[in-house]
Design an enzyme around this catalytic site. Structure first.
Site, PDB file in Angstrom:
ATOM      1  N   TYR A   1       0.838  -0.999  -0.054  1.00 27.84           N
ATOM      2  CA  TYR A   1      -0.049   0.072   0.031  1.00 27.84           C
ATOM      3  C   TYR A   1       1.065   1.345   0.000  1.00 27.84           C
ATOM      4  O   TYR A   1       1.804   1.369   1.025  1.00 27.84           O
ATOM      5  CB  TYR A   1      -0.859  -0.198   1.289  1.00 27.84           C
ATOM      6  CG  TYR A   1      -1.887   0.996   1.571  1.00 27.84           C
ATOM      7  CD1 TYR A   1      -2.985   1.116   0.893  1.00 27.84           C
ATOM      8  CD2 TYR A   1      -1.468   2.093   2.381  1.00 27.84           C
ATOM      9  CE1 TYR A   1      -3.932   2.200   0.957  1.00 27.84           C
ATOM     10  CE2 TYR A   1      -2.382   3.442   2.589  1.00 27.84           C
ATOM     11  CZ  TYR A   1      -3.531   3.193   1.903  1.00 27.84           C
ATOM     12  OH  TYR A   1      -4.512   4.369   2.326  1.00 27.84           O
TER      13      TYR A   1
ATOM     14  N   ILE B   1       7.324   1.770   2.830  1.00 25.91           N
ATOM     15  CA  ILE B   1       6.509   0.842   2.368  1.00 25.91           C
ATOM     16  C   ILE B   1       6.530  -0.409   2.792  1.00 25.91           C
ATOM     17  O   ILE B   1       7.705  -0.932   2.246  1.00 25.91           O
ATOM     18  CB  ILE B   1       6.411   1.106   0.910  1.00 25.91           C
ATOM     19  CG1 ILE B   1       5.915   2.443   0.577  1.00 25.91           C
ATOM     20  CG2 ILE B   1       5.386   0.046   0.198  1.00 25.91           C
ATOM     21  CD1 ILE B   1       4.816   3.110   0.885  1.00 25.91           C
TER      22      ILE B   1
ATOM     23  N   GLY C   1     -10.526  -0.270   7.377  1.00 26.47           N
ATOM     24  CA  GLY C   1     -10.555  -1.480   7.613  1.00 26.47           C
ATOM     25  C   GLY C   1      -9.110  -1.826   8.154  1.00 26.47           C
ATOM     26  O   GLY C   1      -8.831  -2.611   9.116  1.00 26.47           O
ATOM     27  N   GLY C   2      -7.877  -1.137   7.563  1.00 22.70           N
ATOM     28  CA  GLY C   2      -6.663  -1.466   8.067  1.00 22.70           C
ATOM     29  C   GLY C   2      -6.364  -1.135   9.482  1.00 22.70           C
ATOM     30  O   GLY C   2      -5.467  -1.668  10.115  1.00 22.70           O
TER      31      GLY C   2
ATOM     32  N   GLN D   1       8.359  -5.677  31.988  1.00 21.84           N
ATOM     33  CA  GLN D   1       8.631  -5.519  33.471  1.00 21.84           C
ATOM     34  C   GLN D   1       8.634  -6.212  34.341  1.00 21.84           C
ATOM     35  O   GLN D   1       9.315  -6.605  35.296  1.00 21.84           O
ATOM     36  CB  GLN D   1       8.015  -4.235  33.891  1.00 21.84           C
ATOM     37  CG  GLN D   1       8.281  -3.292  35.053  1.00 21.84           C
ATOM     38  CD  GLN D   1       9.522  -2.667  35.095  1.00 21.84           C
ATOM     39  OE1 GLN D   1       9.990  -2.322  33.705  1.00 21.84           O
ATOM     40  NE2 GLN D   1      10.102  -2.257  36.027  1.00 21.84           N
TER      41      GLN D   1
ATOM     42  N   GLY E   1      14.882  -8.591  34.107  1.00 23.51           N
ATOM     43  CA  GLY E   1      15.911  -8.678  33.182  1.00 23.51           C
ATOM     44  C   GLY E   1      15.840  -9.779  32.366  1.00 23.51           C
ATOM     45  O   GLY E   1      16.226  -9.437  31.186  1.00 23.51           O
TER      46      GLY E   1
ATOM     47  N   GLU F   1      -1.011   3.540   9.918  1.00 23.72           N
ATOM     48  CA  GLU F   1      -2.453   3.511   9.492  1.00 23.72           C
ATOM     49  C   GLU F   1      -3.012   4.757  10.225  1.00 23.72           C
ATOM     50  O   GLU F   1      -4.135   4.885  10.440  1.00 23.72           O
ATOM     51  CB  GLU F   1      -3.142   2.309   9.978  1.00 23.72           C
ATOM     52  CG  GLU F   1      -2.502   0.957   9.727  1.00 23.72           C
ATOM     53  CD  GLU F   1      -2.412   0.642   8.189  1.00 23.72           C
ATOM     54  OE1 GLU F   1      -2.338   1.451   7.334  1.00 23.72           O
ATOM     55  OE2 GLU F   1      -2.632  -0.657   7.933  1.00 23.72           O
TER      56      GLU F   1
END
Length: 389
Positions: free
Chosen positions: A132, A166, A249-250, A345, A349, A372
């Site tokens: 897209y 892209i 929709g994306g 968290q 570590g 988006e």
């Protein structure tokens, strides 16, 4: 019928048997085909095309494309179930599949019979991949200011300009491109389908990114690329509407990917606190961690319900759908990142080590708050909708 005769309420949120089967299929694919390789793909910056082909065989390449051209013919509601499930295995690959589906959906909705027959079967099977192309180096959130031009030359257009960030750039076979054919602003934009390998089409270097390393991200450069007028989607001047329709929709899809990644992080955290001990007790017995887990699960569930509401609205063409999609995208991507970060968290570590997969999820989900449409732009869309009502 009396009130007493009613056996009990039917939940509006119950999935159908078919939807549960679709969700389970996607989850199994994520567990078997994506999750075992996600860290390796991220570290090697490997784009797993064979895994994408396998997804296509399951009907995941054209989820809401009509069955007559190879699609699965499912709803947007069904699609968010699928993308959330896929993202539990690898948010980066799930997100690319969502973008590919957005392109296929745009061609299905706005293409003519010849265009749909030409491109959609290969896209739905994912034998061909799509990208897209809206954002430009100088036109991100202000997408209507794009400068890529398409100048009419007989029966063709000559495309010149640069697209930025892209996904799939340089690898995809098909590029859905928004370019200016007329006046400044949104009304001067048209949409074209450009074939990979076209003369004058080139690509920048693969970007070095914080996350989403398993999918390539490049500039797409058009230097007088000749595109037949037959490859324009719809009429001249409606390209911005086509692009924004695709983004509704994306936004749902990327929200679902955030939920899937965050759910995987929550699941890892639940397993971790059950197994690890400190100060003579299981971590699961510490109230501070119990409260953290409760808040994480609540935030995800709230975002999921809003996402389902927005997907339903888009399916039934509710006038409020665009606003609801923006709400769902804003809430789910913010909540998804926050939950993943909290999961890291909780792991201390170990969460910072690549082998546990938490730091990858955090890195992958961070960009969902930007793409988006940034979450600041989502707030703009929401407020405009509220004030116009």
């Amino acid at each position: 019928m009396s009130v007493a005769a009613v056996a009990g309420p039917v939940s509006p949120f119950d999935l159908t048997e078919d939807q549960r089967a679709i969700q389970q299929t996607a989850r199994e694919f994520a567990t078997e085909q994506l999750a075992p390789h996600a860290i390796e793909w991220d570290q090697a910056k490997h784009f797993p095309i064979e895994a994408l082909r396998a997804a296509g065989q399951l009907g995941i390449g054209g989820i809401y494309v009509d069955e007559s051209v190879g699609g699965s013919g499912l709803s947007r509601f069904d699609s968010v179930l699928i993308f959330e499930a896929l993202a539990t295995g690898d948010p980066s690959i799930a997100a690319y599949i969502s973008i590919h589906n957005m392109c296929a959906g745009m061609i299905d909705r706005f293409g003519n019979a010849e265009q749909r027959a030409r491109w959609l079967p290969g896209l739905c099977s994912m034998e061909r991949l799509a990208s897209y192309c809206l954002t430009e180096p100088g036109a991100g959130s202000d997408a209507a200011a794009l400068e890529t031009r398409a100048v009419r030359d007989g029966g063709d257009y000559l495309l010149t300009g640069v697209k930025q960030f892209i996904s799939g750039g340089g690898t995809s076979d098909v590029y859905v491109v928004m370019a200016r054919t007329g006046e400044p602003g949104a009304k001067g934009i048209s949409t074209f389908v450009v074939e990979g390998g076209s003369e004058g089409l080139s690509f920048g270097a693969n970007e070095k990114k914080m996350g989403w390393n398993a999918q390539p991200t490049r500039q797409v450069i058009f230097d007088g690329v000749r595109v037949p007028a037959a490859q324009r989607l719809g009429d001249e001047g409606i390209g911005f509407r086509i692009a924004m329709t695709g983004l509704d929709g994306g936004r749902l899809s990327i929200a679902a990917c955030s939920l899937g990644g965050a759910q995987a992080a929550l699941d890892k955290s639940l397993a971790y606190v059950r197994e690890r001990s400190a100060f003579g007790a299981k971590l699961s017995e510490f109230q501070v961690l119990q409260f953290k887990l409760a808040d994480m699960a609540t935030e995800l569930e709230a975002a999921r319900l809003l996402l389902w509401r927005a997907a339903w609205a888009l399916d039934v063409k509710d006038p409020a759908a665009t606003r609801l999609c923006a709400m769902a995208k804003r809430l789910a991507t913010d909540a998804g990142f926050a939950v993943a970060n909290e999961a890291l968290q909780i792991h201390g570590g170990y969460g910072y080590l690549a082998e546990y997969g938490l730091e990858k999820i955090v890195r992958d989900l961070r960009v969902h708050q930007i793409l988006e449409g940034t979450n600041e732009i989502m707030r703009l869309i929401i407020s405009r909708g509220l004030l116009a009502a």
